[in-house]
Design a protein around this motif. Structure first.
Motif: not given
Length: 290
Positions: A201-202, A205-206, A208, A210
Motif C-alpha cells: 500500500e505504501s 500510494n507513493k 498515486k 488506486l
C-alpha cells in the motif's frame, strides 16, 4: 495507584460491568466503583462512559488497559521467576505469516537443538496482531515488520528479503511492466494489518495508484492458488513463491526500476522482564543476526 486498582480495572474491562466485577472479585459493588473513581481522579480522565445502564470503555481507558495488562502480567511473571531464579520458563514468540512460513521452522529447530531444555510457544499471525499481543504481554518476542507504536518497543533488524511480483504462467502480461500498469491489473493482497499489505500500500500510494483488489486473504497459500488460476497479480516474498515458480505454476514479473524489499525485526517491550530463558532466546537471535 496500587496493583489492587489495576486488578479491579482489568476485571471491570473484562466483564464490562462493575456489578459482575464485584461478584467475580468477591467485593462490594461500592468498593469497585470507588476504586474506578480513584483511578479517574488520579489520571484526570474518564475511563468509562455509562450509557443506557451499560459501561463503555473510553479511548483513555483503552490506552490504560494496555499498560494494565502488561503491569499485571509482568508482576506475576517476576514473582514466579524470582521465587526460583534458575527456573526454566517457556518463551512465547509471535511471528508474522511470511516469516512463519519461510524461516520459523529453521529458527525453532536451531534454538531447540542448542537449548533443548527451554520450551517454546510460537504463534503465527499478522504483524498488527503480534504487536497488540506484545503490548498486552501475551507474547515475549515478536519477529515482524517495524512496529506501528515503536516508542513502546526495543526493535532490532534481523533479516531482509526481496518481494516478488507474480502471475499465472499464461497471464497476459509481459515480463517487465511500468509501475503505472498496476492501475489496470487485478491485485491479490494480504489482509489489512499484515506487513506485506502495508508495504505494498505504501508503494502504491507513493505512485498515486488506486488498485483494483479482487482478493484479500490471511492465507498466503490461498492467494498463490488463486494467482496460479489467473485471478490477477500477487505480491509475496520471493522465498514463499519460489516453489510455485519452479513448478511453473507462477512466473515473476519485474516492475521497471523498482525493487521491493521487506525487513523483519526482533521486537520486545521496553518494560519486559527478561527471564533466563528469554535472555537465551534473545542471545540466540543476536548471534543469528551477526
Amino acid at each position: 495507584m496500587t496493583l489492587r486498582h489495576f486488578r479491579i480495572f482489568s476485571e471491570v474491562c473484562r466483564l464490562e460491568s462493575i456489578t459482575l466485577a464485584a461478584e467475580s472479585m468477591n467485593m462490594a459493588q461500592p468498593a469497585v466503583s470507588y476504586a474506578i473513581k480513584e483511578m479517574e481522579n488520579y489520571y484526570e480522565t474518564k475511563l468509562f462512559e455509562r450509557m443506557n445502564r451499560r459501561l463503555y470503555i473510553t479511548e483513555a481507558g483503552e490506552q490504560l488497559l494496555l499498560y494494565t495488562d502488561s503491569i499485571l502480567a509482568q508482576f506475576d511473571e517476576a514473582r514466579d521467576v524470582l521465587r526460583d531464579k534458575n527456573a526454566v520458563t517457556k518463551v512465547k514468540i509471535g511471528t508474522n505469516v511470511s516469516y512463519g512460513i519461510s524461516w520459523l521452522p529453521e529458527l525453532t529447530a536451531g534454538f531447540l537443538k542448542q537449548y533443548p531444555e527451554i520450551p517454546l510457544y510460537t504463534l503465527v499471525e499478522n504483524s498488527r496482531q503480534i504487536e497488540e499481543k506484545l503490548l498486552r504481554n501475551e507474547l515475549d518476542f515478536g519477529i515482524m515488520d517495524y512496529p506501528m507504536h515503536a516508542e513502546y518497543f526495543i526493535t532490532n533488524l534481523m533479516k531482509e528479503e526481496t518481494m516478488s511480483v507474480v502471475c499465472a504462467e499464461q497471464y497476459p502480461l509481459p515480463s517487465c511492466i511500468d509501475i503505472q500498469k498496476l492501475q489496470e491489473i487485478p491485485l491479490l493482497l494480504r489482509e489489512e494489518g499484515s506487513g506485506s499489505r502495508s508495504l505494498i500500500e505504501s508503494l502504491l500510494n507513493k505512485y498515486k495508484i488506486l488498485p483494483e483488489i479482487v482478493m484479500e486473504s490471511s492465507s498466503d497459500r490461498s492467494l498463490m492458488e488463486a494467482c496460479s488460476q489467473g485471478r490477477g497479480v500477487l505480491f509475496l516474498t520471493t522465498a514463499e513463491v519460489a516453489p510455485y515458480i519452479s513448478s511453473h505454476r507462477l512466473r515473476e514479473i519485474q516492475i521497471e526500476g523498482i525493487e521491493i524489499n521487506r525487513a523483519y525485526y526482533l521486537v520486545y517491550h521496553k518494560s519486559k522482564f527478561l527471564t533466563k530463558s528469554m535472555k537465551c532466546f534473545k542471545n540466540y537471535m543476536e548471534q543469528k543476526e551477526n
